[in-house]
Motif scaffolding. Structure first.
Motif, mmCIF file in Angstrom:
data_model
loop_
_atom_site.group_PDB
_atom_site.id
_atom_site.type_symbol
_atom_site.label_atom_id
_atom_site.label_comp_id
_atom_site.label_asym_id
_atom_site.label_seq_id
_atom_site.Cartn_x
_atom_site.Cartn_y
_atom_site.Cartn_z
ATOM 1 N N GLN A 1 0.851 -1.194 0.000
ATOM 2 C CA GLN A 1 0.000 0.000 0.000
ATOM 3 C C GLN A 1 0.882 1.238 0.000
ATOM 4 O O GLN A 1 1.601 1.498 0.951
ATOM 5 N N LYS A 2 0.842 2.003 -1.064
ATOM 6 C CA LYS A 2 1.792 3.092 -1.285
ATOM 7 C C LYS A 2 1.419 4.404 -0.588
ATOM 8 O O LYS A 2 2.181 5.359 -0.636
ATOM 9 N N ASP A 3 0.235 4.455 0.047
ATOM 10 C CA ASP A 3 -0.226 5.740 0.570
ATOM 11 C C ASP A 3 -0.255 5.815 2.098
ATOM 12 O O ASP A 3 -0.975 6.622 2.677
ATOM 13 N N ILE A 4 0.531 4.984 2.782
ATOM 14 C CA ILE A 4 0.629 5.064 4.244
ATOM 15 C C ILE A 4 1.457 6.298 4.608
ATOM 16 O O ILE A 4 2.564 6.474 4.112
ATOM 17 N N VAL A 5 0.907 7.161 5.488
ATOM 18 C CA VAL A 5 1.581 8.424 5.803
ATOM 19 C C VAL A 5 2.364 8.374 7.112
ATOM 20 O O VAL A 5 3.181 9.253 7.387
ATOM 21 N N LEU A 6 2.120 7.331 7.935
ATOM 22 C CA LEU A 6 2.821 7.239 9.223
ATOM 23 C C LEU A 6 2.731 5.811 9.744
ATOM 24 O O LEU A 6 1.729 5.116 9.510
ATOM 25 N N ILE A 7 3.784 5.377 10.466
ATOM 26 C CA ILE A 7 3.806 4.037 11.063
ATOM 27 C C ILE A 7 3.979 4.160 12.572
ATOM 28 O O ILE A 7 4.863 4.880 13.051
#
Length: 225
Positions: free
Chosen positions: A46-52
């Motif tokens: 998933q290329k649109d994760i903004v934070l982990i």
């Protein structure tokens, strides 16, 4: 506007649910992973994760290794979530490129506030105006007021204060401050930060106490309750 996507990685289902429920109420889309191996697969799928939000102690692949793998390809903001609170663990996290390090048990409200601050800094959430603890900043007009009174700041003092306001409650190393306020091409002494902080505190009056010194590391902007 589509909800920003956050990946929560923890081997404890109860902890994942706690974080997911709270962040979902705040309007974020939350994806779960039970270990580092699963987290890496999801992140690259998933290329649109903004934070982990990443736990340290996990089976198969721990948080340190997960962070190292992701950092080889991405500078996505990472918050380390762990039961370990020793200084050397925190320093290791910052050396690996972790943006924040939160020790369990923690307040979900504080976690959400730090998520918001990190996303503002990473430009996932943007605003020209900042208002914290009686300090109002209009970045477009390059103007700062404290309790309604204008204060005169130099360009670097203004940028330094903006960086502090954007990262309220987050420990910032001198290296990070240099990189973000003075940019990566600055080769001067890190003590220039201490000089600017001293001047900024003086101009802020009582509000200067919001800038806390973290000995041996840097600074943290924290508003008194």
């Amino acid at each position: 506007m589509e909800a920003l996507k956050i990946l929560v990685v923890d081997d404890e289902a109860r902890m994942r649910k706690l974080v997911k429920d709270f962040l979902s109420v705040k309007g974020f889309s939350v994806i779960e992973a039970a270990n580092g191996e699963e987290a890496v697969d999801i992140f690259f799928e998933q290329k649109d994760i903004v934070l982990i939000i990443l736990d340290v102690m996990m089976p198969k692949v721990d948080g340190w290794e997960t962070c190292k793998t992701i950092r080889q390809y991405s500078q996505v903001p990472i918050i380390m979530l762990t039961a370990r609170g020793e200084e050397r663990d925190e320093l290791q996290g910052f050396e690996l490129g972790v943006d924040e390090y939160i020790t369990k048990p923690f307040s979900p409200k504080i976690l959400a506030a730090r998520v918001d601050a990190i996303l503002r800094r990473s430009k996932a959430v943007t605003s020209d105006d900042l208002e914290v603890g009686g300090i109002c900043m209009d970045r477009a007009a390059h103007q700062v007021t404290i309790d309604g009174k204008n204060i005169d700041l130099s360009y670097k003092e203004f940028e330094l204060l903006a960086y502090f306001l954007e990262n309220q409650g987050i420990a910032l190393s001198r290296e990070k401050i240099l990189n973000h306020v003075w940019n990566y091409d600055y080769f001067g002494d890190a003590r220039t930060i201490d000089t600017h902080v001293k001047k900024l505190r003086s101009k802020m009056g009582d509000k200067g106490d919001y800038i806390k010194t973290i000995w041996g590391m840097g600074y943290k902007f924290e508003v008194k309750e």
